[in-house]
Design a protein around this motif. Structure first.
Motif, PDB file in Angstrom:
ATOM      1  N   MET A   1      37.755  40.534  24.867  1.00 44.91           N
ATOM      2  CA  MET A   1      37.264  39.465  25.139  1.00 44.91           C
ATOM      3  C   MET A   1      37.031  39.087  26.568  1.00 44.91           C
ATOM      4  SD  MET A   1      37.375  35.918  25.518  1.00 44.91           S
ATOM      5  CE  MET A   1      35.779  35.584  25.510  1.00 44.91           C
ATOM      6  N   GLY A   2      35.545  39.313  26.800  1.00 42.97           N
ATOM      7  CA  GLY A   2      35.150  38.929  28.180  1.00 42.97           C
ATOM      8  C   GLY A   2      33.840  39.734  28.425  1.00 42.97           C
ATOM      9  N   GLY A   3      33.331  39.488  29.567  1.00 45.54           N
ATOM     10  CA  GLY A   3      31.981  39.829  30.086  1.00 45.54           C
ATOM     11  C   GLY A   3      30.970  38.555  29.688  1.00 45.54           C
ATOM     12  N   VAL A   4      30.161  38.698  30.625  1.00 50.86           N
ATOM     13  CA  VAL A   4      28.965  38.004  30.636  1.00 50.86           C
ATOM     14  C   VAL A   4      27.623  38.579  30.759  1.00 50.86           C
ATOM     15  CG1 VAL A   4      27.568  35.873  31.600  1.00 50.86           C
ATOM     16  CG2 VAL A   4      30.166  35.805  31.686  1.00 50.86           C
ATOM     17  N   PHE A   5      26.728  38.501  29.510  1.00 55.54           N
ATOM     18  CA  PHE A   5      25.725  39.761  29.255  1.00 55.54           C
ATOM     19  C   PHE A   5      24.298  38.737  29.070  1.00 55.54           C
ATOM     20  CE2 PHE A   5      29.662  41.644  27.965  1.00 55.54           C
ATOM     21  CZ  PHE A   5      29.509  42.730  28.954  1.00 55.54           C
ATOM     22  N   GLY A   6      23.315  39.428  28.631  1.00 52.95           N
ATOM     23  CA  GLY A   6      22.013  38.842  28.615  1.00 52.95           C
ATOM     24  C   GLY A   6      21.329  38.229  29.637  1.00 52.95           C
ATOM     25  N   ASP A   7      20.882  36.950  29.651  1.00 50.43           N
ATOM     26  CA  ASP A   7      20.017  36.498  30.865  1.00 50.43           C
ATOM     27  C   ASP A   7      21.190  36.151  31.945  1.00 50.43           C
ATOM     28  OD1 ASP A   7      17.656  37.164  29.478  1.00 50.43           O
ATOM     29  OD2 ASP A   7      17.594  35.114  28.425  1.00 50.43           O
ATOM     30  N   SER A   8      22.124  35.800  31.525  1.00 47.28           N
ATOM     31  CA  SER A   8      23.089  34.908  32.518  1.00 47.28           C
ATOM     32  C   SER A   8      23.802  36.282  33.510  1.00 47.28           C
ATOM     33  CB  SER A   8      24.315  34.375  31.770  1.00 47.28           C
ATOM     34  OG  SER A   8      23.616  33.118  30.946  1.00 47.28           O
ATOM     35  N   VAL A   9      23.851  35.916  34.464  1.00 49.20           N
ATOM     36  CA  VAL A   9      24.728  36.627  35.614  1.00 49.20           C
ATOM     37  C   VAL A   9      25.747  35.508  36.160  1.00 49.20           C
ATOM     38  CG1 VAL A   9      24.457  38.000  37.693  1.00 49.20           C
ATOM     39  CG2 VAL A   9      22.621  38.224  35.842  1.00 49.20           C
ATOM     40  N   GLU A  10      26.813  35.822  36.002  1.00 49.54           N
ATOM     41  CA  GLU A  10      27.908  34.781  36.474  1.00 49.54           C
ATOM     42  C   GLU A  10      29.259  35.453  36.294  1.00 49.54           C
ATOM     43  OE1 GLU A  10      28.797  31.622  33.492  1.00 49.54           O
ATOM     44  OE2 GLU A  10      26.607  31.874  33.302  1.00 49.54           O
ATOM     45  N   PRO A  11      30.181  35.130  36.833  1.00 52.01           N
ATOM     46  CA  PRO A  11      31.576  35.433  36.933  1.00 52.01           C
ATOM     47  C   PRO A  11      32.165  35.414  35.567  1.00 52.01           C
ATOM     48  CG  PRO A  11      31.405  34.289  38.750  1.00 52.01           C
ATOM     49  CD  PRO A  11      30.013  33.800  38.137  1.00 52.01           C
ATOM     50  N   ASP A  12      32.902  36.304  35.246  1.00 55.89           N
ATOM     51  CA  ASP A  12      33.883  36.542  33.889  1.00 55.89           C
ATOM     52  C   ASP A  12      34.979  35.475  34.181  1.00 55.89           C
ATOM     53  OD1 ASP A  12      34.546  37.412  31.094  1.00 55.89           O
ATOM     54  OD2 ASP A  12      35.984  37.936  32.384  1.00 55.89           O
ATOM     55  N   PHE A  13      35.503  34.854  33.630  1.00 57.97           N
ATOM     56  CA  PHE A  13      36.736  34.000  33.838  1.00 57.97           C
ATOM     57  C   PHE A  13      38.046  35.058  33.933  1.00 57.97           C
ATOM     58  CE2 PHE A  13      40.507  31.621  32.220  1.00 57.97           C
ATOM     59  CZ  PHE A  13      40.804  30.982  33.382  1.00 57.97           C
ATOM     60  N   ASN A  14      38.065  35.771  32.761  1.00 49.06           N
ATOM     61  CA  ASN A  14      39.315  36.477  32.882  1.00 49.06           C
ATOM     62  C   ASN A  14      39.398  37.605  33.856  1.00 49.06           C
ATOM     63  OD1 ASN A  14      40.643  35.332  30.478  1.00 49.06           O
ATOM     64  ND2 ASN A  14      39.875  36.657  28.966  1.00 49.06           N
ATOM     65  N   PHE A  15      38.421  38.149  34.160  1.00 49.34           N
ATOM     66  CA  PHE A  15      38.268  39.270  35.236  1.00 49.34           C
ATOM     67  C   PHE A  15      38.412  38.656  36.494  1.00 49.34           C
ATOM     68  CE2 PHE A  15      35.526  41.617  31.875  1.00 49.34           C
ATOM     69  CZ  PHE A  15      36.457  42.021  31.595  1.00 49.34           C
ATOM     70  N   ALA A  16      37.942  37.395  36.852  1.00 52.20           N
ATOM     71  CA  ALA A  16      37.839  36.621  38.071  1.00 52.20           C
ATOM     72  C   ALA A  16      39.156  36.375  38.343  1.00 52.20           C
ATOM     73  CB  ALA A  16      36.947  35.274  38.011  1.00 52.20           C
ATOM     74  N   GLN A  17      40.175  35.931  37.492  1.00 52.99           N
ATOM     75  CA  GLN A  17      41.515  35.450  37.581  1.00 52.99           C
ATOM     76  C   GLN A  17      42.278  36.415  38.340  1.00 52.99           C
ATOM     77  OE1 GLN A  17      43.154  32.262  36.360  1.00 52.99           O
ATOM     78  NE2 GLN A  17      41.210  31.776  37.217  1.00 52.99           N
ATOM     79  N   GLY A  18      42.073  37.856  38.137  1.00 51.07           N
ATOM     80  CA  GLY A  18      42.955  38.762  38.691  1.00 51.07           C
ATOM     81  C   GLY A  18      41.877  40.028  38.928  1.00 51.07           C
ATOM     82  N   MET A  19      41.207  39.836  40.045  1.00 52.12           N
ATOM     83  CA  MET A  19      40.285  40.784  40.542  1.00 52.12           C
ATOM     84  C   MET A  19      40.515  42.464  40.491  1.00 52.12           C
ATOM     85  SD  MET A  19      36.904  40.407  40.113  1.00 52.12           S
ATOM     86  CE  MET A  19      36.242  41.689  41.295  1.00 52.12           C
ATOM     87  N   SER A  20      41.802  42.265  41.542  1.00 53.25           N
ATOM     88  CA  SER A  20      42.313  43.707  41.586  1.00 53.25           C
ATOM     89  C   SER A  20      42.717  44.558  40.275  1.00 53.25           C
ATOM     90  CB  SER A  20      43.638  43.599  42.535  1.00 53.25           C
ATOM     91  OG  SER A  20      44.685  43.126  41.654  1.00 53.25           O
ATOM     92  N   PHE A  21      43.334  43.662  39.382  1.00 53.64           N
ATOM     93  CA  PHE A  21      43.571  44.271  37.847  1.00 53.64           C
ATOM     94  C   PHE A  21      42.197  44.744  37.321  1.00 53.64           C
ATOM     95  CE2 PHE A  21      47.309  41.472  38.805  1.00 53.64           C
ATOM     96  CZ  PHE A  21      48.231  42.365  38.782  1.00 53.64           C
ATOM     97  N   ALA A  22      41.299  43.817  37.433  1.00 57.70           N
ATOM     98  CA  ALA A  22      40.048  44.185  36.660  1.00 57.70           C
ATOM     99  C   ALA A  22      39.343  45.188  37.280  1.00 57.70           C
ATOM    100  CB  ALA A  22      38.939  42.947  36.648  1.00 57.70           C
TER     101      ALA A  22
END
Length: 367
Positions: A220-241
């Motif tokens: 459950m994650g990712g932003v696709f299509g026409d949008s280019v913006e940060p994903d909430f779950n991944f941004a919360q812990g970038m080193s883990f992502a």
């Protein structure tokens, strides 16, 4: 030709030559027989395709439980699917830091009769991530008589394994290419798994365990299509992502369920309370009675469960491709026929309504 035959006859009459021929025959004939037996034997090594796992989906649920209620409905659906014989819940990995979150998972397991499902937790993960609906106190609720409202199966949460350790134990025990992972929160435990080396559980590294045992991961994650913006779950812990994206094997499938896929599948609080009107002692109902859930809840997380159990037919999917994570936590999809990644496409109004009714059905049927 006649001269050749005469020469051969003379040679056969030579005792030394005849002895050599008999020795050669003694060696070659058994070898030829063994070769023929080997070629006709049905126990020749099978190919990877011959060993493909064909049983019910074996699922590890990886959740940031304790913040949004869609995690609870996804877990409830897993219990119901298993009781229908449609999957096997191997374990619950709680990827939100802390024993209080693991206790919520324990209350859910126990209430629904699955107290034997193992739980792993994260002790060094994302510090103070955002909490949307805080129901971490659920395990401490008491009834009117002062007794605990909900039973527990785990007596000492400090004894629970780290999530990455539970992953190793569960994966090592399963058939090859059989496990589906439903990751609906942070990838803290998954990062730990992928960085792990061989140990007394398995000589394989975490990466090789995933490559050997995992069939697909539903994220459950990712932003696709026409949008280019940060994903909430991944941004919360970038080193883990970043660890997850860099180490996940490129030959193991990933299906992303982006926010837009479940955005219009909303289970409203009044519907939830009406659907569980048959009892008061219910963990999800108590969350809705005691926490501020009136912002509404989109059903993002259950989509991963539905896909893992019911298959591709239940969804509209992108073509195959690859996904990279940018330093800004953006997910960039590049089409590729050989890529291991796909993502859910938003459904129409009829599809959204059908998915919501499926989730509601499994919520109501526990009476």
């Amino acid at each position: 030709m006649k001269k050749v035959l005469v020469t051969l006859l003379k040679m056969m009459q030579n005792e030394d030559f005849a002895k050599r021929i008999r020795m050669l025959a003694a060696i070659l004939i058994p070898c030829c027989v063994m070769s023929l037996v080997s070629c006709s034997n049905d126990e020749t090594p099978a190919s990877d395709d011959d060993k493909a796992y064909t049983g019910v989906p074996l699922i590890i649920y990886d959740t940031d439980i304790g913040s949004s209620t869609d995690d609870l409905f996804a877990l409830e659906m897993l219990y119901c699917y298993e009781e229908e014989g449609r999957c096997k819940l191997l374990g619950v990995v709680v990827d939100r830091e802390g024993e209080d979150c693991a206790a919520v998972a324990d209350v859910m397991n126990t209430y629904y009769g699955h107290g034997d499902v193992p739980i792993g937790l994260v002790r060094k993960g994302i510090s103070n991530p955002r909490v949307w609906i805080d129901y971490r106190a659920l395990p401490t609720y008491t009834a009117a008589n002062g007794q605990p409202m909900f039973r527990h199966s785990v007596s000492d949460y400090s004894s629970l394994p780290d999530g990455w350790q539970l992953y190793r134990r569960l994966l090592a025990a399963q058939p090859d290419h059989s496990v589906s992972i439903c990751s609906v929160g942070f990838v803290t435990a998954l990062a730990g798994l992928l960085k792990s080396g061989g140990d007394n559980i398995s000589p394989l590294s975490g990466v090789e365990l995933v490559r050997r045992k995992v069939k697909c991961i539903y994220v459950m994650g990712g932003v696709f299509g026409d949008s280019v913006e940060p994903d909430f779950n991944f941004a919360q812990g970038m080193s883990f992502a970043q660890t997850f994206f860099s180490l996940w094997p490129q030959d193991v499938d990933v299906v992303f369920s982006p926010m837009e896929a479940g955005q219009n599948v909303e289970y409203k609080p009044e519907q939830v309370l009406n659907d569980i009107s048959w009892t008061d002692v219910h963990p999800i109902k108590q969350v809705y009675l005691t926490c501020n859930c009136y912002t509404g809840q989109k059903m993002w997380d259950p989509l991963t469960i539905i896909h893992a159990v019911e298959g591709d037919e239940a969804f509209s999917l992108s073509a195959r491709g690859t996904v990279i994570l940018t330093p800004q936590a953006e997910t960039i999809f590049t089409p590729s026929a050989t890529g291991n990644c796909r993502y859910h496409l938003p459904g129409n109004a009829a599809w959204n309504a059908a998915v919501l009714e499926k989730i509601r059905m499994y919520n109501i049927m526990k009476k």
